[in-house]
Design a protein around this motif. Structure first.
Motif, PDB file in Angstrom:
ATOM      1  N   GLN A 182      49.671  28.274  57.057  1.00  0.00           N
ATOM      2  CA  GLN A 182      49.623  29.363  56.204  1.00  0.00           C
ATOM      3  C   GLN A 182      50.861  30.761  56.168  1.00  0.00           C
ATOM      4  O   GLN A 182      51.644  30.335  57.037  1.00  0.00           O
ATOM      5  CB  GLN A 182      48.179  30.478  56.500  1.00  0.00           C
ATOM      6  N   ALA A 183      50.775  31.640  55.172  1.00  0.00           N
ATOM      7  CA  ALA A 183      52.016  32.428  55.589  1.00  0.00           C
ATOM      8  C   ALA A 183      51.681  33.033  56.891  1.00  0.00           C
ATOM      9  O   ALA A 183      53.403  33.887  56.867  1.00  0.00           O
ATOM     10  CB  ALA A 183      51.199  33.352  54.445  1.00  0.00           C
ATOM     11  N   ASP A 184      50.496  33.135  57.596  1.00  0.00           N
ATOM     12  CA  ASP A 184      50.628  34.032  58.073  1.00  0.00           C
ATOM     13  C   ASP A 184      51.771  33.163  59.088  1.00  0.00           C
ATOM     14  O   ASP A 184      52.220  34.001  60.241  1.00  0.00           O
ATOM     15  CB  ASP A 184      49.739  34.730  59.112  1.00  0.00           C
ATOM     16  N   ASN A 185      52.283  32.504  59.068  1.00  0.00           N
ATOM     17  CA  ASN A 185      52.910  31.565  60.217  1.00  0.00           C
ATOM     18  C   ASN A 185      52.191  31.217  61.694  1.00  0.00           C
ATOM     19  O   ASN A 185      53.085  30.583  62.981  1.00  0.00           O
ATOM     20  CB  ASN A 185      54.266  31.641  60.903  1.00  0.00           C
ATOM     21  N   LEU A 186      50.551  31.016  61.769  1.00  0.00           N
ATOM     22  CA  LEU A 186      49.821  30.855  62.563  1.00  0.00           C
ATOM     23  C   LEU A 186      48.723  29.875  62.561  1.00  0.00           C
ATOM     24  O   LEU A 186      48.774  29.120  63.534  1.00  0.00           O
ATOM     25  CB  LEU A 186      49.063  32.412  63.214  1.00  0.00           C
ATOM     26  N   HIS A 187      47.968  29.777  60.739  1.00  0.00           N
ATOM     27  CA  HIS A 187      47.057  28.802  61.103  1.00  0.00           C
ATOM     28  C   HIS A 187      47.407  27.754  60.103  1.00  0.00           C
ATOM     29  O   HIS A 187      48.112  28.215  58.892  1.00  0.00           O
ATOM     30  CB  HIS A 187      45.648  29.617  60.383  1.00  0.00           C
ATOM     31  N   PRO A 188      46.632  26.808  60.086  1.00  0.00           N
ATOM     32  CA  PRO A 188      47.585  25.531  59.329  1.00  0.00           C
ATOM     33  C   PRO A 188      46.996  25.609  58.272  1.00  0.00           C
ATOM     34  O   PRO A 188      45.814  25.822  58.260  1.00  0.00           O
ATOM     35  CB  PRO A 188      47.169  24.643  60.475  1.00  0.00           C
ATOM     36  N   ILE A 189      47.458  24.983  57.348  1.00  0.00           N
ATOM     37  CA  ILE A 189      46.712  25.035  56.321  1.00  0.00           C
ATOM     38  C   ILE A 189      45.825  23.398  56.085  1.00  0.00           C
ATOM     39  O   ILE A 189      46.157  22.386  57.287  1.00  0.00           O
ATOM     40  CB  ILE A 189      47.581  24.577  54.933  1.00  0.00           C
ATOM     41  N   ALA A 190      44.696  23.271  54.938  1.00  0.00           N
ATOM     42  CA  ALA A 190      43.960  22.539  54.869  1.00  0.00           C
ATOM     43  C   ALA A 190      44.798  21.441  55.052  1.00  0.00           C
ATOM     44  O   ALA A 190      43.782  20.336  55.145  1.00  0.00           O
ATOM     45  CB  ALA A 190      43.640  22.255  53.563  1.00  0.00           C
ATOM     46  N   SER A 191      45.954  20.943  54.566  1.00  0.00           N
ATOM     47  CA  SER A 191      46.384  19.242  54.904  1.00  0.00           C
ATOM     48  C   SER A 191      47.034  19.213  55.433  1.00  0.00           C
ATOM     49  O   SER A 191      47.111  17.844  56.297  1.00  0.00           O
ATOM     50  CB  SER A 191      47.686  19.618  53.610  1.00  0.00           C
ATOM     51  N   ALA A 192      47.282  20.187  57.152  1.00  0.00           N
ATOM     52  CA  ALA A 192      47.271  19.570  58.409  1.00  0.00           C
ATOM     53  C   ALA A 192      46.213  19.212  59.592  1.00  0.00           C
ATOM     54  O   ALA A 192      46.162  18.679  59.680  1.00  0.00           O
ATOM     55  CB  ALA A 192      48.381  20.507  58.753  1.00  0.00           C
ATOM     56  N   GLN A 193      45.124  19.239  58.537  1.00  0.00           N
ATOM     57  CA  GLN A 193      43.876  19.614  59.275  1.00  0.00           C
ATOM     58  C   GLN A 193      43.518  18.229  59.688  1.00  0.00           C
ATOM     59  O   GLN A 193      42.850  18.620  61.369  1.00  0.00           O
ATOM     60  CB  GLN A 193      42.200  20.702  58.976  1.00  0.00           C
ATOM     61  N   PRO A 194      43.543  17.017  58.889  1.00  0.00           N
ATOM     62  CA  PRO A 194      43.522  15.992  59.645  1.00  0.00           C
ATOM     63  C   PRO A 194      44.361  15.497  60.638  1.00  0.00           C
ATOM     64  O   PRO A 194      43.980  14.998  61.456  1.00  0.00           O
ATOM     65  CB  PRO A 194      43.745  15.280  58.624  1.00  0.00           C
ATOM     66  N   LYS A 195      45.691  16.010  61.280  1.00  0.00           N
ATOM     67  CA  LYS A 195      46.211  15.348  61.896  1.00  0.00           C
ATOM     68  C   LYS A 195      45.764  16.085  63.174  1.00  0.00           C
ATOM     69  O   LYS A 195      45.838  15.471  64.115  1.00  0.00           O
ATOM     70  CB  LYS A 195      47.714  15.836  61.367  1.00  0.00           C
ATOM     71  N   LEU A 196      45.729  17.238  63.280  1.00  0.00           N
ATOM     72  CA  LEU A 196      44.978  17.854  64.356  1.00  0.00           C
ATOM     73  C   LEU A 196      43.601  17.266  64.751  1.00  0.00           C
ATOM     74  O   LEU A 196      43.176  17.215  65.711  1.00  0.00           O
ATOM     75  CB  LEU A 196      43.848  19.999  63.718  1.00  0.00           C
ATOM     76  N   ARG A 197      42.928  17.104  63.497  1.00  0.00           N
ATOM     77  CA  ARG A 197      41.227  16.412  63.952  1.00  0.00           C
ATOM     78  C   ARG A 197      41.790  15.045  64.523  1.00  0.00           C
ATOM     79  O   ARG A 197      41.291  14.943  65.448  1.00  0.00           O
ATOM     80  CB  ARG A 197      41.051  15.171  62.812  1.00  0.00           C
ATOM     81  N   ASP A 198      42.790  14.376  64.191  1.00  0.00           N
ATOM     82  CA  ASP A 198      43.461  12.617  65.032  1.00  0.00           C
ATOM     83  C   ASP A 198      44.072  13.179  65.988  1.00  0.00           C
ATOM     84  O   ASP A 198      43.909  12.330  67.183  1.00  0.00           O
ATOM     85  CB  ASP A 198      44.448  11.954  64.389  1.00  0.00           C
ATOM     86  N   HIS A 199      44.714  14.450  66.459  1.00  0.00           N
ATOM     87  CA  HIS A 199      45.140  14.187  67.823  1.00  0.00           C
ATOM     88  C   HIS A 199      43.490  14.631  68.785  1.00  0.00           C
ATOM     89  O   HIS A 199      44.390  14.306  69.873  1.00  0.00           O
ATOM     90  CB  HIS A 199      46.329  15.812  67.427  1.00  0.00           C
ATOM     91  N   VAL A 200      43.399  16.327  68.745  1.00  0.00           N
ATOM     92  CA  VAL A 200      42.452  16.357  69.804  1.00  0.00           C
ATOM     93  C   VAL A 200      40.806  14.199  69.535  1.00  0.00           C
ATOM     94  O   VAL A 200      40.985  14.973  70.817  1.00  0.00           O
ATOM     95  CB  VAL A 200      41.176  17.006  68.738  1.00  0.00           C
ATOM     96  N   TRP A 201      41.082  13.713  68.596  1.00  0.00           N
ATOM     97  CA  TRP A 201      40.177  12.310  68.642  1.00  0.00           C
ATOM     98  C   TRP A 201      41.108  11.371  69.492  1.00  0.00           C
ATOM     99  O   TRP A 201      39.763  10.800  70.704  1.00  0.00           O
ATOM    100  CB  TRP A 201      39.920  11.795  67.197  1.00  0.00           C
ATOM    101  N   SER A 202      41.744  11.635  69.691  1.00  0.00           N
ATOM    102  CA  SER A 202      42.571  11.046  71.279  1.00  0.00           C
ATOM    103  C   SER A 202      42.131  10.833  72.466  1.00  0.00           C
ATOM    104  O   SER A 202      42.140  10.324  73.187  1.00  0.00           O
ATOM    105  CB  SER A 202      43.922  11.102  70.651  1.00  0.00           C
ATOM    106  N   VAL A 203      41.463  11.764  73.257  1.00  0.00           N
ATOM    107  CA  VAL A 203      40.636  12.687  73.359  1.00  0.00           C
ATOM    108  C   VAL A 203      39.069  12.664  73.607  1.00  0.00           C
ATOM    109  O   VAL A 203      38.698  11.964  74.561  1.00  0.00           O
ATOM    110  CB  VAL A 203      41.627  14.126  74.589  1.00  0.00           C
TER     111      VAL A 203
END
Length: 209
Positions: A182-203
């Motif tokens: 997002q504009a704050d350069n800290l929080h991921p946008i919605a379209s990036a969330q599936p990548k985070l879900r898959d990353h966490v899911w690996s563990v």
């Protein structure tokens, strides 16, 4: 429902065995997520964050499991440590995911203090017979090499010391993509969330047996 004709039947003798009652449905096991704005879905619709997407996957692929998101935007490790006993009592989780520390780092909190707070959470979860997944973060280099290295090391050492599962860096799949934030350069946008879900899911996925 009792068939109507059965109402007119003579009473059974006391020696007759009553039908066995159906077994009670087994309560769902819980994954409790204790995180900050990265897990609370800051700036997103409720269903868009990686935790909500993980809950959807769990509902589809892990019958008998559910996800409880107890994340709070702005949360620190001290806040998580103060809340975890209540969350453990309310939800009685089988797995606790701890994603905290970023706000400590941005405030320059002493590393020993952050570590002690995380350790308190880990010990509380393990005392409640829950598995623990510790999710690490990294700090920007402007905080100094010694601080950033120590910050990252805290997660590895705590995981090794207490035998937890570890995901070293939540944002690893998107960290180098400015367009994923997002504009704050800290929080991921919605379209990036599936990548985070898959990353966490690996563990996390293999922990839900």
């Amino acid at each position: 429902m009792v068939p109507p004709l059965a109402l007119a039947q003579p009473a059974q003798s006391t020696s007759a065995r009553a039908p066995a009652a159906a077994p009670a449905a087994k309560a769902a096991r819980s994954v409790l997520v204790m995180g900050d704005s990265l897990s609370a879905g800051y700036g997103l619709a409720a269903a868009q964050g990686w935790v909500a997407l993980t809950a959807e996957r769990v509902a589809r692929s892990r019958p008998g499991w559910r996800v409880v998101n107890a994340s709070v935007s702005g949360e620190t490790t001290a806040g998580g440590a103060s809340r975890i006993a209540g969350e453990l009592q309310r939800n009685r989780p089988s797995v606790v995911v701890i994603e905290l520390g970023a706000n400590d780092g941005l405030r320059g909190l002493q590393l020993a203090q952050s570590r002690a707070n995380l350790e308190r959470m880990i010990l509380a979860a393990k005392a409640a017979k829950a598995q623990v997944l510790l999710i690490g973060m990294r700090m920007p280099p402007n905080l100094g090499k010694e601080y950033t290295a120590g910050f990252e090391r805290n997660y590895r050492e705590l995981s090794r010391q207490h035998g937890t599962a570890l995901l070293p860096f939540l944002l690893e799949p998107i960290a180098l993509d400015r367009n994923a934030f997002q504009a704050d350069n800290l929080h991921p946008i919605a379209s990036a969330q599936p990548k985070l879900r898959d990353h966490v899911w690996s563990v996390l996925g293999p922990m839900l047996k």
